[in-house]
Motif scaffolding. Sequence first.
Motif, PDB file in Angstrom:
ATOM      1  N   VAL A   1      -0.829   1.103   7.703  1.00  0.00           N
ATOM      2  CA  VAL A   1      -0.382   1.342   6.644  1.00  0.00           C
ATOM      3  C   VAL A   1      -0.995   1.858   5.456  1.00  0.00           C
ATOM      4  O   VAL A   1      -1.599   1.888   4.561  1.00  0.00           O
ATOM      5  CB  VAL A   1       0.721   2.200   6.651  1.00  0.00           C
ATOM      6  CG1 VAL A   1       1.162   2.142   4.987  1.00  0.00           C
ATOM      7  CG2 VAL A   1       1.601   2.362   7.879  1.00  0.00           C
ATOM      8  N   GLU A   2      -0.927  -0.164   5.403  1.00  0.00           N
ATOM      9  CA  GLU A   2      -1.886  -0.475   4.196  1.00  0.00           C
ATOM     10  C   GLU A   2      -3.499  -0.326   3.865  1.00  0.00           C
ATOM     11  O   GLU A   2      -4.283  -0.093   2.551  1.00  0.00           O
ATOM     12  CB  GLU A   2      -1.682  -1.942   3.799  1.00  0.00           C
ATOM     13  CG  GLU A   2       0.564  -1.916   3.254  1.00  0.00           C
ATOM     14  CD  GLU A   2       0.064  -1.358   2.160  1.00  0.00           C
ATOM     15  OE1 GLU A   2      -0.842  -1.659   0.839  1.00  0.00           O
ATOM     16  OE2 GLU A   2       0.919  -0.774   1.216  1.00  0.00           O
ATOM     17  N   HIS A   3      -4.272  -0.246   4.925  1.00  0.00           N
ATOM     18  CA  HIS A   3      -5.551   0.124   5.441  1.00  0.00           C
ATOM     19  C   HIS A   3      -5.877   1.459   4.991  1.00  0.00           C
ATOM     20  O   HIS A   3      -6.887   1.290   4.795  1.00  0.00           O
ATOM     21  CB  HIS A   3      -5.845  -0.591   6.695  1.00  0.00           C
ATOM     22  CG  HIS A   3      -5.930  -2.147   6.448  1.00  0.00           C
ATOM     23  ND1 HIS A   3      -6.211  -2.068   8.303  1.00  0.00           N
ATOM     24  CD2 HIS A   3      -5.463  -3.080   6.467  1.00  0.00           C
ATOM     25  CE1 HIS A   3      -6.778  -3.682   7.789  1.00  0.00           C
ATOM     26  NE2 HIS A   3      -5.713  -4.111   6.255  1.00  0.00           N
ATOM     27  N   GLN A   4      -4.831   2.831   5.509  1.00  0.00           N
ATOM     28  CA  GLN A   4      -5.011   3.744   5.664  1.00  0.00           C
ATOM     29  C   GLN A   4      -4.948   4.312   3.614  1.00  0.00           C
ATOM     30  O   GLN A   4      -5.764   5.343   3.248  1.00  0.00           O
ATOM     31  CB  GLN A   4      -3.398   4.188   6.049  1.00  0.00           C
ATOM     32  CG  GLN A   4      -4.120   4.352   7.855  1.00  0.00           C
ATOM     33  CD  GLN A   4      -2.917   4.707   7.814  1.00  0.00           C
ATOM     34  OE1 GLN A   4      -1.780   5.528   7.610  1.00  0.00           O
ATOM     35  NE2 GLN A   4      -2.456   5.682   9.520  1.00  0.00           N
ATOM     36  N   ARG A   5      -3.661   3.492   3.031  1.00  0.00           N
ATOM     37  CA  ARG A   5      -3.943   3.400   1.433  1.00  0.00           C
ATOM     38  C   ARG A   5      -5.631   3.337   1.165  1.00  0.00           C
ATOM     39  O   ARG A   5      -5.292   3.720   0.171  1.00  0.00           O
ATOM     40  CB  ARG A   5      -2.744   2.917   1.254  1.00  0.00           C
ATOM     41  CG  ARG A   5      -0.756   3.638   1.837  1.00  0.00           C
ATOM     42  CD  ARG A   5      -0.045   2.542   1.128  1.00  0.00           C
ATOM     43  NE  ARG A   5       0.038   3.406  -0.683  1.00  0.00           N
ATOM     44  CZ  ARG A   5      -0.184   2.055  -1.053  1.00  0.00           C
ATOM     45  NH1 ARG A   5       0.591   1.226  -1.577  1.00  0.00           N
ATOM     46  NH2 ARG A   5       0.257   3.284  -2.376  1.00  0.00           N
ATOM     47  N   HIS A   6      -5.658   2.065   1.028  1.00  0.00           N
ATOM     48  CA  HIS A   6      -7.055   1.842   0.567  1.00  0.00           C
ATOM     49  C   HIS A   6      -8.198   2.808   0.726  1.00  0.00           C
ATOM     50  O   HIS A   6      -8.197   2.581   0.301  1.00  0.00           O
ATOM     51  CB  HIS A   6      -7.198  -0.026   0.933  1.00  0.00           C
ATOM     52  CG  HIS A   6      -5.746  -0.918   0.484  1.00  0.00           C
ATOM     53  ND1 HIS A   6      -6.186  -0.912  -1.291  1.00  0.00           N
ATOM     54  CD2 HIS A   6      -4.784  -2.029   1.605  1.00  0.00           C
ATOM     55  CE1 HIS A   6      -5.499  -2.239  -1.276  1.00  0.00           C
ATOM     56  NE2 HIS A   6      -4.946  -2.406  -0.235  1.00  0.00           N
TER      57      HIS A   6
ATOM     58  N   SER B   1       1.188   9.322  -1.907  1.00  0.00           N
ATOM     59  CA  SER B   1       2.249   8.397  -0.637  1.00  0.00           C
ATOM     60  C   SER B   1       1.073   7.440  -0.840  1.00  0.00           C
ATOM     61  O   SER B   1       0.770   6.262  -0.060  1.00  0.00           O
ATOM     62  CB  SER B   1       2.668   8.633   0.640  1.00  0.00           C
ATOM     63  OG  SER B   1       1.827   9.343   1.068  1.00  0.00           O
TER      64      SER B   1
ATOM     65  N   THR C   1      -3.238   3.458  -3.807  1.00  0.00           N
ATOM     66  CA  THR C   1      -3.160   2.212  -4.279  1.00  0.00           C
ATOM     67  C   THR C   1      -2.655   2.047  -5.868  1.00  0.00           C
ATOM     68  O   THR C   1      -2.459   1.063  -6.029  1.00  0.00           O
ATOM     69  CB  THR C   1      -3.745   1.811  -3.389  1.00  0.00           C
ATOM     70  OG1 THR C   1      -4.800   1.276  -3.719  1.00  0.00           O
ATOM     71  CG2 THR C   1      -3.730   1.249  -2.106  1.00  0.00           C
TER      72      THR C   1
ATOM     73  N   PRO D   1       3.264  -0.550  -7.758  1.00  0.00           N
ATOM     74  CA  PRO D   1       3.805  -1.431  -6.608  1.00  0.00           C
ATOM     75  C   PRO D   1       5.492  -0.599  -6.611  1.00  0.00           C
ATOM     76  O   PRO D   1       5.896  -0.290  -4.810  1.00  0.00           O
ATOM     77  CB  PRO D   1       3.733  -2.507  -6.468  1.00  0.00           C
ATOM     78  CG  PRO D   1       2.948  -2.769  -7.760  1.00  0.00           C
ATOM     79  CD  PRO D   1       2.674  -1.376  -8.676  1.00  0.00           C
TER      80      PRO D   1
END
Length: 224
Positions: A65-70, A91, A94, A98
Amino acid sequence: MTRRDDEPTFFVLDYVTITRDPRTQLVVAIGGGPRAAGILQTAGGFHSAPSAARDYHRLPHHMPVEHQRHGATAAAHALLLAGYSVHLDPSLNTLTAPDGDRQAARRYLDLLAERARAAKTEQDVAVVLAEIAAPEEGLLPQLVQSLISTWATWGERRREAGLDEGPADQLMEITSSLSNHARRITQIRNQAARHTPPAAAPRRPSRLQPSRPRRLRDGDSPDP
């Protein structure tokens, strides 16, 4: 009118939307032309995905998920610098605070509690209960979906590791009970929504009769 070389070029009509598909949970990008597609691929790691309806772009399956957001944020930023109009799902951004999503959720729950305390009619109560338990969109059904995802992945991981699946099974039972409670709350909400206040009783006419003037007799004096 000729275009000046020192002025930026804006692609206002090339609108790009980057969001998460609610059914598949894929991060997708829709809109833009070939140039936007190149930016999405180079800056965000998106892949082209031709379809029968319309072409779109998506991030790879099973990406954290964090890679998707970045990736989504980087692509949106590059598109904006290139002059495109971009809508980025909050959502996936980034660059937001936070803890912004958590704080927004707490503000929403506080506001909902305040509305519940201020409810004066059956309809007011029905509206609050709908936000809590409405199918799919209510708070409880969304919480149930989160618990289902937790239970499914956790239980599979414990099973593959040869661990006791008891805790995951308990979570499954609690999740099922919570889902049943959400349906019961929806039924209560429907009862409140159908309730109509009783009609006010008609006012009875007053039984007091106006007094008649007293006839004076000989020798009587009128009242002062």
